[in-house]
Write a protein that holds these residues in place. Structure first.
Motif, PDB file in Angstrom:
ATOM      1  N   ALA A 246      -2.789  -0.831   7.968  1.00  0.00           N
ATOM      2  CA  ALA A 246      -4.161  -0.613   7.501  1.00  0.00           C
ATOM      3  C   ALA A 246      -4.399  -1.321   6.172  1.00  0.00           C
ATOM      4  O   ALA A 246      -5.474  -1.887   5.927  1.00  0.00           O
ATOM      5  N   PHE A 247      -3.404  -1.287   5.292  1.00  0.00           N
ATOM      6  CA  PHE A 247      -3.491  -1.939   3.990  1.00  0.00           C
ATOM      7  C   PHE A 247      -3.678  -3.448   4.148  1.00  0.00           C
ATOM      8  O   PHE A 247      -4.599  -4.050   3.569  1.00  0.00           O
ATOM      9  N   ILE A 248      -2.828  -4.057   4.956  1.00  0.00           N
ATOM     10  CA  ILE A 248      -2.892  -5.510   5.156  1.00  0.00           C
ATOM     11  C   ILE A 248      -4.211  -5.910   5.815  1.00  0.00           C
ATOM     12  O   ILE A 248      -4.862  -6.883   5.413  1.00  0.00           O
ATOM     13  N   LYS A 249      -4.630  -5.153   6.818  1.00  0.00           N
ATOM     14  CA  LYS A 249      -5.857  -5.509   7.530  1.00  0.00           C
ATOM     15  C   LYS A 249      -7.090  -5.307   6.665  1.00  0.00           C
ATOM     16  O   LYS A 249      -8.100  -6.002   6.834  1.00  0.00           O
ATOM     17  N   SER A 250      -7.028  -4.366   5.722  1.00  0.00           N
ATOM     18  CA  SER A 250      -8.148  -4.175   4.798  1.00  0.00           C
ATOM     19  C   SER A 250      -8.292  -5.381   3.873  1.00  0.00           C
ATOM     20  O   SER A 250      -9.405  -5.834   3.586  1.00  0.00           O
ATOM     21  N   TYR A 261      -7.428   2.203  -1.384  1.00  0.00           N
ATOM     22  CA  TYR A 261      -7.138   3.520  -0.806  1.00  0.00           C
ATOM     23  C   TYR A 261      -5.778   3.528  -0.120  1.00  0.00           C
ATOM     24  O   TYR A 261      -4.950   4.414  -0.358  1.00  0.00           O
ATOM     25  N   TRP A 262      -5.538   2.528   0.747  1.00  0.00           N
ATOM     26  CA  TRP A 262      -4.265   2.512   1.480  1.00  0.00           C
ATOM     27  C   TRP A 262      -3.102   2.227   0.543  1.00  0.00           C
ATOM     28  O   TRP A 262      -1.993   2.741   0.744  1.00  0.00           O
ATOM     29  N   LEU A 263      -3.331   1.443  -0.498  1.00  0.00           N
ATOM     30  CA  LEU A 263      -2.299   1.242  -1.502  1.00  0.00           C
ATOM     31  C   LEU A 263      -1.953   2.568  -2.167  1.00  0.00           C
ATOM     32  O   LEU A 263      -0.770   2.892  -2.364  1.00  0.00           O
ATOM     33  N   SER A 268       1.523   7.108  -3.388  1.00  0.00           N
ATOM     34  CA  SER A 268       1.667   8.561  -3.503  1.00  0.00           C
ATOM     35  C   SER A 268       2.753   9.089  -2.577  1.00  0.00           C
ATOM     36  O   SER A 268       3.333  10.145  -2.813  1.00  0.00           O
ATOM     37  N   GLY A 269       3.050   8.331  -1.510  1.00  0.00           N
ATOM     38  CA  GLY A 269       4.115   8.721  -0.597  1.00  0.00           C
ATOM     39  C   GLY A 269       5.481   8.239  -1.025  1.00  0.00           C
ATOM     40  O   GLY A 269       6.469   8.451  -0.318  1.00  0.00           O
ATOM     41  N   ILE A 316      -0.519  -0.547 -11.315  1.00  0.00           N
ATOM     42  CA  ILE A 316      -1.608  -1.323 -11.907  1.00  0.00           C
ATOM     43  C   ILE A 316      -1.520  -2.779 -11.438  1.00  0.00           C
ATOM     44  O   ILE A 316      -2.519  -3.402 -11.065  1.00  0.00           O
ATOM     45  N   ILE A 317      -0.313  -3.311 -11.452  1.00  0.00           N
ATOM     46  CA  ILE A 317      -0.102  -4.703 -11.052  1.00  0.00           C
ATOM     47  C   ILE A 317      -0.427  -4.894  -9.574  1.00  0.00           C
ATOM     48  O   ILE A 317      -1.096  -5.854  -9.177  1.00  0.00           O
ATOM     49  N   LEU A 318       0.050  -3.964  -8.744  1.00  0.00           N
ATOM     50  CA  LEU A 318      -0.219  -4.047  -7.309  1.00  0.00           C
ATOM     51  C   LEU A 318      -1.707  -3.922  -7.014  1.00  0.00           C
ATOM     52  O   LEU A 318      -2.248  -4.615  -6.142  1.00  0.00           O
ATOM     53  N   ALA A 319      -2.389  -3.033  -7.731  1.00  0.00           N
ATOM     54  CA  ALA A 319      -3.827  -2.854  -7.519  1.00  0.00           C
ATOM     55  C   ALA A 319      -4.585  -4.118  -7.888  1.00  0.00           C
ATOM     56  O   ALA A 319      -5.512  -4.548  -7.173  1.00  0.00           O
TER      57      ALA A 319
END
Length: 425
Positions: A246-250, A261-263, A268-269, A316-319
């Motif tokens: 879902a993350f990649i497709k978004s 959101y998916w990030l 959080s997991g 922060i970097i990933l976002a």
């Protein structure tokens, strides 16, 4: 019954194993290992529920070897050394009873833990079988990787999953005590995602969740159970690949809000930040490519940064990277081009390199004409020499089709000026 259905149905003999015909078919390499009794150290790389653990157990059973099993989640160097000490007390490298050591999720072992295996594998005190859901090139140290044969397992297809369902209903003692009526399996297949373990355990939950007879297997019943069981992100496998997908497709769909959101769900997991960053690097090339070459530079910098920084600041970097990639123009033209080239190469013979493109480091090669007619592009007007660069048999074959974004539109104009008649740009 406390033992899950997937464990109760685990095959006891290779003939009962479903899927992976390239490994366990009549001419499969694992079949040959069993026939000869010679099993080298191996790594099984494949998604959850593709049968890695089962294959390891069957190799031990079919070759009558002592079998030790460790999980990298809770085992350490001490556990590994205990097994190695037992193996060293055996008959050595040519001992037909040389034990097999299976390490599940070997990618979770640290470098020092993997180092502890090297001598035992190198000297043949035991045969290592490692299982991983992650790319071994990233997660297994090179010294250990070079000492093991790597085999890739694939997710179960629909035919294999249908066979599993039939076997479960026909052979499992608990399910045989219930009347089960199968009306449809679309949702069961979809939620399982090619994961045999997930398929069987979900099937059992659907049956046991019903008190009336017969128990009905249909999409509504599966959906009701699956939503309860799969509500949380589980980096060990249950929701792992769905959320990553879902993350990649978004990002591919240019939605930065969904990407964030998916990030957040992954972070959080407890997902490994390097796992996320690696996928951003891949996406930057596969889905953005030459529409914005800076995307790959930023994604690669992101991977290096999170490797050095760690949590919690890596979020922060990933976002930042995810939002940048989602907001960037997209192109998969180079991804398509290399795939088409590889597909063609698989079908055709390896054509010779044209003589004028060959290197001529020796006198004999020069006398044979190697490189003699090569035209140095910078010696011509516009730094362009109209010359054949493909094998003669492939002359005019076009792999790269520029996208419609502004940057690749410029590329198309350049290529049309140079190669318009030959390649149809």
């Amino acid at each position: 019954m406390d033992i899950p259905l997937a464990e109760r149905l685990r095959p006891k003999h290779l003939r009962d194993y479903i899927s992976q015909p390239h490994l366990v078919g009549a001419s499969g390499i694992l079949t040959k290992f069993i026939e000869t009794g010679v099993v080298p150290s191996l790594l099984f790389w494949g998604p959850p529920g593709s049968g890695k653990t089962t294959l390891a157990q069957l190799l031990a059973a079919e070759t009558t070897r002592p079998f030790y099993s460790l999980s990298a989640v809770n085992a350490g160097v001490k556990d590994v050394r205990e097994v190695i000490d037992r193996a060293k007390r055996g008959g050595g490298i040519f001992d037909p009873q040389k034990p097999l050591l299976f390490i599940d999720e070997i990618h979770r072992f640290s470098k020092s833990q993997q180092d502890s295996l090297l001598e035992a594998v190198e000297k043949g005190w035991l045969t290592l079988i490692g299982a991983t859901t992650e790319n071994p090139s990233f997660e297994v140290i090179p010294a250990l990787l070079s000492r093991c044969q790597l085999y890739v397992l694939e997710s179960f297809g629909v035919p294999e999953m249908e066979t599993l369902i039939r076997r479960a209903l026909a052979e499992d003692v608990l399910l045989k005590t219930r009347q089960v009526k199968i009306e449809e399996t679309t949702a069961l297949m979809r939620y399982s995602g090619g994961d045999a373990r997930k398929l069987l355990n979900l099937l059992e939950l659907v049956v046991l969740s019903q008190t009336s007879e017969p128990a009905i297997i249909n999409d509504a019943q599966v959906l009701a159970v699956a939503q309860q069981q799969m509500s949380r992100y589980d980096k060990s496998g249950e929701m792992h690949y769905d959320v990553v997908s879902a993350f990649i497709k978004s990002i591919r769909g240019s939605d930065p809000n969904a990407a964030i959101y998916w990030l957040g769900r992954m972070l959080s997991g407890g997902e490994d930040v390097k796992f996320i960053a690696r996928r951003l690097v891949i996406l930057a090339s596969e889905d953005i490519g030459n529409a914005n070459p800076t995307a790959l530079v930023l994604a690669n910098s992101t991977f290096q940064a999170v490797s050095a920084i760690g949590n919690p600041e890596s979020r922060i970097i990933l976002a930042q990277c995810a939002v940048y990639l989602a907001s960037s123009p997209k192109s998969n033209s180079t991804y398509v081009a290399i795939n088409e080239a590889l597909a063609l190469i698989e079908k055709l013979p390896p054509y010779a390199v044209p003589l004028h493109l060959r290197n001529a480091p020796t006198k004999l090669m020069k006398e044979l004409g190697y490189g003699e007619e090569y035209q140095y592009a910078h010696s011509f007007e516009g730094n362009f020499a109209f010359q054949e660069y493909l094998p003669e048999e492939l002359s005019g074959t076009k792999f790269y089709e520029p996208g419609t974004n502004s940057r690749e539109t410029t590329d198309r104009a350049f290529l049309k000026k140079r190669w318009g008649d030959k390649y149809g740009y």
